[in-house]
Scaffold this motif. Structure first.
Motif, PDB file in Angstrom:
ATOM      1  N   GLU A  71      41.599  39.275  32.275  1.00 22.41           N
ATOM      2  CA  GLU A  71      41.508  37.949  31.654  1.00 22.41           C
ATOM      3  C   GLU A  71      40.580  38.034  30.438  1.00 22.41           C
ATOM      4  N   PHE A  72      41.155  37.812  29.256  1.00 21.16           N
ATOM      5  CA  PHE A  72      40.400  37.979  28.005  1.00 21.16           C
ATOM      6  C   PHE A  72      40.648  36.771  27.089  1.00 21.16           C
ATOM      7  N   PRO A  73      40.053  35.619  27.417  1.00 19.06           N
ATOM      8  CA  PRO A  73      40.284  34.403  26.636  1.00 19.06           C
ATOM      9  C   PRO A  73      39.536  34.421  25.301  1.00 19.06           C
ATOM     10  N   ILE A  74      40.295  34.426  24.207  1.00 17.31           N
ATOM     11  CA  ILE A  74      39.672  34.522  22.883  1.00 17.31           C
ATOM     12  C   ILE A  74      40.197  33.468  21.906  1.00 17.31           C
ATOM     13  N   LEU A  75      41.109  32.611  22.370  1.00 12.83           N
ATOM     14  CA  LEU A  75      41.769  31.691  21.451  1.00 12.83           C
ATOM     15  C   LEU A  75      41.373  30.229  21.652  1.00 12.83           C
ATOM     16  N   GLY A  76      40.152  30.006  22.091  1.00 16.24           N
ATOM     17  CA  GLY A  76      39.668  28.636  22.152  1.00 16.24           C
ATOM     18  C   GLY A  76      39.419  28.124  23.554  1.00 16.24           C
ATOM     19  N   GLU A  77      39.097  26.837  23.630  1.00 16.46           N
ATOM     20  CA  GLU A  77      38.672  26.209  24.871  1.00 16.46           C
ATOM     21  C   GLU A  77      39.765  26.220  25.933  1.00 16.46           C
ATOM     22  N   GLN A  78      41.011  25.947  25.550  1.00 16.01           N
ATOM     23  CA  GLN A  78      42.084  25.951  26.541  1.00 16.01           C
ATOM     24  C   GLN A  78      42.297  27.346  27.127  1.00 16.01           C
ATOM     25  N   SER A  79      42.138  28.366  26.295  1.00 19.40           N
ATOM     26  CA  SER A  79      42.239  29.742  26.786  1.00 19.40           C
ATOM     27  C   SER A  79      41.187  30.011  27.852  1.00 19.40           C
ATOM     28  N   LEU A  80      39.969  29.578  27.567  1.00 18.71           N
ATOM     29  CA  LEU A  80      38.871  29.806  28.509  1.00 18.71           C
ATOM     30  C   LEU A  80      39.097  29.037  29.806  1.00 18.71           C
ATOM     31  N   LEU A  81      39.516  27.775  29.695  1.00 19.38           N
ATOM     32  CA  LEU A  81      39.789  26.982  30.896  1.00 19.38           C
ATOM     33  C   LEU A  81      40.879  27.628  31.743  1.00 19.38           C
ATOM     34  N   ALA A  82      41.932  28.103  31.083  1.00 19.17           N
ATOM     35  CA  ALA A  82      43.038  28.716  31.809  1.00 19.17           C
ATOM     36  C   ALA A  82      42.592  29.983  32.541  1.00 19.17           C
ATOM     37  N   SER A  83      41.781  30.801  31.873  1.00 21.67           N
ATOM     38  CA  SER A  83      41.293  32.018  32.525  1.00 21.67           C
ATOM     39  C   SER A  83      40.378  31.674  33.698  1.00 21.67           C
ATOM     40  N   ARG A  84      39.528  30.687  33.516  1.00 19.11           N
ATOM     41  CA  ARG A  84      38.660  30.272  34.620  1.00 19.11           C
ATOM     42  C   ARG A  84      39.493  29.782  35.805  1.00 19.11           C
ATOM     43  N   PHE A  85      40.536  29.022  35.506  1.00 18.59           N
ATOM     44  CA  PHE A  85      41.392  28.509  36.564  1.00 18.59           C
ATOM     45  C   PHE A  85      42.108  29.656  37.286  1.00 18.59           C
ATOM     46  N   ALA A  86      42.636  30.607  36.517  1.00 15.93           N
ATOM     47  CA  ALA A  86      43.357  31.728  37.111  1.00 15.93           C
ATOM     48  C   ALA A  86      42.430  32.590  37.965  1.00 15.93           C
ATOM     49  N   ILE A  87      41.243  32.881  37.452  1.00 16.49           N
ATOM     50  CA  ILE A  87      40.297  33.714  38.213  1.00 16.49           C
ATOM     51  C   ILE A  87      39.839  32.986  39.469  1.00 16.49           C
ATOM     52  N   SER A  88      39.583  31.690  39.354  1.00 15.84           N
ATOM     53  CA  SER A  88      39.201  30.915  40.529  1.00 15.84           C
ATOM     54  C   SER A  88      40.316  30.915  41.563  1.00 15.84           C
ATOM     55  N   THR A  89      41.562  30.848  41.102  1.00 10.37           N
ATOM     56  CA  THR A  89      42.705  30.929  42.020  1.00 10.37           C
ATOM     57  C   THR A  89      42.693  32.260  42.770  1.00 10.37           C
TER      58      THR A  89
ATOM     59  N   ALA B 133      37.023  23.341  41.676  1.00 14.30           N
ATOM     60  CA  ALA B 133      35.598  23.381  42.012  1.00 14.30           C
ATOM     61  C   ALA B 133      34.988  24.752  41.739  1.00 14.30           C
ATOM     62  N   GLY B 134      35.814  25.795  41.842  1.00 11.03           N
ATOM     63  CA  GLY B 134      35.285  27.145  41.641  1.00 11.03           C
ATOM     64  C   GLY B 134      35.336  27.650  40.220  1.00 11.03           C
ATOM     65  N   MET B 135      35.924  26.869  39.313  1.00 11.09           N
ATOM     66  CA  MET B 135      36.125  27.345  37.941  1.00 11.09           C
ATOM     67  C   MET B 135      34.827  27.701  37.218  1.00 11.09           C
ATOM     68  N   ASP B 136      33.759  26.930  37.484  1.00 12.88           N
ATOM     69  CA  ASP B 136      32.496  27.147  36.770  1.00 12.88           C
ATOM     70  C   ASP B 136      31.486  27.952  37.576  1.00 12.88           C
ATOM     71  N   SER B 137      31.967  28.646  38.585  1.00 11.26           N
ATOM     72  CA  SER B 137      31.056  29.436  39.417  1.00 11.26           C
ATOM     73  C   SER B 137      30.503  30.621  38.631  1.00 11.26           C
ATOM     74  N   ASP B 138      29.376  31.127  39.087  1.00  7.67           N
ATOM     75  CA  ASP B 138      28.765  32.293  38.454  1.00  7.67           C
ATOM     76  C   ASP B 138      29.690  33.505  38.522  1.00  7.67           C
ATOM     77  N   GLU B 139      30.428  33.612  39.636  1.00  9.31           N
ATOM     78  CA  GLU B 139      31.321  34.758  39.803  1.00  9.31           C
ATOM     79  C   GLU B 139      32.411  34.756  38.744  1.00  9.31           C
ATOM     80  N   VAL B 140      33.009  33.600  38.499  1.00  9.86           N
ATOM     81  CA  VAL B 140      34.042  33.501  37.467  1.00  9.86           C
ATOM     82  C   VAL B 140      33.449  33.831  36.096  1.00  9.86           C
ATOM     83  N   THR B 141      32.282  33.269  35.809  1.00 12.19           N
ATOM     84  CA  THR B 141      31.615  33.516  34.529  1.00 12.19           C
ATOM     85  C   THR B 141      31.309  34.994  34.353  1.00 12.19           C
ATOM     86  N   ASN B 142      30.822  35.638  35.412  1.00 11.41           N
ATOM     87  CA  ASN B 142      30.470  37.056  35.333  1.00 11.41           C
ATOM     88  C   ASN B 142      31.698  37.935  35.111  1.00 11.41           C
ATOM     89  N   ARG B 143      32.808  37.592  35.744  1.00 12.08           N
ATOM     90  CA  ARG B 143      34.023  38.389  35.565  1.00 12.08           C
ATOM     91  C   ARG B 143      34.526  38.318  34.124  1.00 12.08           C
TER      92      ARG B 143
END
Length: 249
Positions: A133-151, A195-205
């Motif tokens: 997961e390498f979100p580089i194209l803005g806020e929606q990219s980052l949200l989508a990656s956070r959602f996918a990783i949390s999933t 709920a898990g999208m903003d977790s430290d684990e998601v951020t660290n990954r």
């Protein structure tokens, strides 16, 4: 390539063709250097193919240098690329060919590549796929990656694969409410995922993948790694399949 660089490359080619004794710039007077420059310019204007040959040689040398640099970077970062312990692993986990993809859900070429990679996995049952997961194209990219990783963390690999496919095939807005509806449609616990999208684990990954991309000098998506080789940019199925065949020898 800018015109001055064209002339410089071609002039260097002409100079290399001369005996060392005939091309000692330090031994020339200012007038001799000026005359030499005019002679080279006149020669190049009369023989433009020399410029083309010089540029082709320079580009070939640069391409070879990039390939060698990529090989070294992949080797130096092999553990983080192929076995980071948290990235999604799909296809055949025991496959003899590993394909790693750095992707962004808002990247049009990633969406095109998604179809090609899916076809590759369907055609060849011996491919191990790793998604970075390498979100580089803005806020929606980052949200989508956070959602996918949390999933992936909350619901597991099968759920991640379904969400990844849904996000990649979507051409609309990738907001949290939209993605939550997608998760609900897939029978997933949307509230827990959100709920898990903003977790430290998601951020660290995400941070670890970004650091790896920086080490590999990856600045765009999609970027692939196949065994020891880095493939920068979109690749169609036929080209991916050809490279798989080459790796198998």
């Amino acid at each position: 390539m800018p015109l001055p660089r064209l002339f410089a490359a071609a002039a260097a080619t002409v100079a290399l063709a001369l005996p060392a004794a005939a091309f000692d710039m330090s031994a020339m007077t200012d007038a001799e250097r000026a005359d030499f420059g005019e002679e080279v310019r006149a020669y190049l204007l009369e023989n433009p193919q020399v410029i083309i040959d010089a540029v082709n040689l320079l580009e070939q040398q640069q391409a070879m240098a990039q390939v060698e640099a990529d090989l070294n970077m992949v080797s130096d970062n092999a553990d983080a690329i192929f076995d980071d312990g948290f990235s999604f692993v799909g296809g055949n986990p025991d496959g003899d060919i590993t394909l790693v993809e750095f992707l962004d859900y808002k990247c049009g070429y990633c969406k095109r590549a998604h179809t090609e990679v899916a076809k590759l996995l369907e055609t060849d049952g011996n491919i191990r796929l790793i998604v970075k997961e390498f979100p580089i194209l803005g806020e929606q990219s980052l949200l989508a990656s956070r959602f996918a990783i949390s999933t992936l963390i909350v619901e597991g690999a099968d759920a991640y694969e379904a969400v990844n496919d849904a996000l990649m095939t979507s051409n609309g807005e990738l907001s949290v409410p939209v993605m939550a509806r997608v998760a609900s449609t897939l029978g997933l616990d949307a509230d827990a995922i959100v709920a898990g999208m903003d977790s430290d684990e998601v951020t660290n990954r995400i941070a670890q993948t970004r650091a790896l991309a920086q080490e590999l000098q990856i600045t765009g998506t999609p970027t692939f790694v196949m065994h020891d080789e880095m493939l920068r940019g979109y690749l169609p199925y036929d080209q991916l399949m050809m490279m798989v065949d080459e790796k198998r020898g």
